[in-house]
Write an enzyme that holds these catalytic residues in place. Structure first.
Site, PDB file in Angstrom:
ATOM      1  N   ILE A 241      36.309   0.866  86.220  1.00 39.92           N
ATOM      2  CA  ILE A 241      37.649   0.388  86.584  1.00 39.92           C
ATOM      3  C   ILE A 241      38.520   0.171  85.356  1.00 39.92           C
ATOM      4  CG2 ILE A 241      36.922  -0.651  88.756  1.00 39.92           C
ATOM      5  CD1 ILE A 241      36.807  -3.352  87.315  1.00 39.92           C
TER       6      ILE A 241
ATOM      7  N   PHE B  41      35.957  -0.271  72.935  1.00 39.39           N
ATOM      8  CA  PHE B  41      34.582  -0.703  72.738  1.00 39.39           C
ATOM      9  C   PHE B  41      33.694  -0.433  73.936  1.00 39.39           C
ATOM     10  CE2 PHE B  41      37.140  -3.370  69.923  1.00 39.39           C
ATOM     11  CZ  PHE B  41      36.556  -3.033  68.718  1.00 39.39           C
TER      12      PHE B  41
ATOM     13  N   ASP C 156      45.065  -8.320  69.487  1.00 41.42           N
ATOM     14  CA  ASP C 156      45.159  -7.035  70.184  1.00 41.42           C
ATOM     15  C   ASP C 156      45.896  -7.195  71.513  1.00 41.42           C
ATOM     16  OD1 ASP C 156      44.827  -4.292  70.336  1.00 41.42           O
ATOM     17  OD2 ASP C 156      42.862  -4.407  71.289  1.00 41.42           O
TER      18      ASP C 156
END
Length: 360
Positions: A88, A93, A209
């Site tokens: 999903i 990473f 981020d």
């Protein structure tokens, strides 16, 4: 046999016996000094409190001690052996899978790629950060599993998926683009989450981020910040210093180009300002905007339009404009301009951003 010959034979036999004995001792010592083969060495996870832990080379835990810890085998079965049709979401990473766990229900399982850059460090940062922090605008981590080289995080499942998908993926026929009030509410939620991390969380936390794919939406379109893989705690004067550039192209502040890579709250503020322009315009920050035969990055393009009072040019062309007030849009875009200022010290704090957005 004469005596000299007897002495020579005896000396040779003694030398041979001592040599064999010495060789046998060397062989035995060499074998005992070798480490046992096939010994599984797993780095321990960070210390956790109030969790149930499965001991041994495979470790897992839920932060709610009333829940039964799950094994790698449980997670593999719940995702049909991490099948592609269970994915999903994905990021730098690894992939995120939808799963159903007994006593828990629907969850999102983030499996870090074995060859992810600094994968274990990112796993550790996320567990340490989300495991102890609670806020309505932060995605809740339920637990983790570490097995061999595998590192998995178990999150609450949020029905609406990522903000990135709502802004940029083709919408089903029955789904309209996000209306302006909903976009503002989402941005306000992200601002509140960041303000909490920067100011009310002790020690404070810098996300590093912030981007649309790291914002998840619940059933009511309330925003939850996720993916603390690059997060840094600021618990000492020098703990924020970093020699490594972190973040995503298009969202990173301009000081990174000058080699100033310290993890600071104002870097998060810049990324948040980029996100504000992205949410308003429906344009990706890493793709140029056509402008009179030229291609211009989103931030300078949106700032120029805002400063010229051409706010309607910035808004998403697919979004319904009826009922959208000019003063609200200009207030919103004006704050985005302040957040994306090239001069670090002139960017507002996230607490100031929250207060200003409340007035829209």
């Amino acid at each position: 046999m004469n005596p000299p010959m007897q002495a020579l034979v005896a000396a040779a036999a003694s030398f041979l016996f001592v040599s064999l004995l010495f060789g046998l001792l060397v062989l035995l010592c060499g074998r005992s000094s070798k480490p046992p083969r096939h010994r599984l060495r797993v780095r321990p996870p960070p210390p956790l409190t109030s969790v149930a832990v499965v001991p041994g080379p495979e470790e897992s835990a839920f932060f709610d001690s009333s829940l039964r810890p799950v094994s790698m085998a449980d997670l593999s079965a719940a995702t049909s052996n991490f099948a592609a049709d269970r994915i999903i979401g994905d990021g730098g990473f690894g992939f995120v899978y939808l799963a159903q766990l007994p006593d828990v229900g629907a969850v999102a399982i983030k499996r870090l790629a074995p060859d992810a850059f600094h994968g274990f460090r990112e796993f550790r940062a996320e567990v340490e950060t989300l495991g102890r922090v609670r806020h309505q605008n932060l995605a809740q981590i339920l637990g983790y599993c570490a097995s061999g080289d595998d590192r998995l995080l178990i999150y609450e499942f949020l029905e609406r998926g990522s903000l990135d998908a709502w802004l940029h993926e083709p919408a089903p026929p029955a789904r309209d683009p996000l209306p302006w009030p909903t976009r503002v509410r989402i941005v306000c939620g992200v601002a509140a989450g960041l303000a909490f991390l920067h100011g009310d969380c002790k020690p404070s936390i810098i996300h590093r981020d912030i981007k649309a794919s790291n914002v998840l939406l619940d059933a009511d379109f309330e925003a939850r910040i996720t993916d603390f893989g690059l997060a840094r705690r600021v618990d000492s004067p020098r703990s924020h210093i970093s020699t490594q550039v972190a973040g995503t192209m298009g969202y990173m502040p301009p000081e990174y180009r000058e080699g100033l890579t310290a993890a600071t709250p104002k870097a998060d503020v810049y990324s948040f300002g980029v996100l504000m322009f992205e949410v308003a315009s429906g344009r990706r920050p890493n793709l140029p905007v056509p402008d009179h035969g030229k291609e211009v990055p989103l931030v300078p393009w949106a700032r120029a339009r805002t400063e010229a009072g051409r706010w309607a040019d910035v808004l998403d062309a697919l979004m319904e404009k009826e009922g959208v007030r000019e003063e609200d849009v200009m207030g919103y875009l004006g704050m985005a301009c302040r957040c994306t200022c090239d001069i670090v010290k002139e960017r507002p704090s996230m607490a100031e951003v929250v207060e200003r957005l409340k007035q829209l």
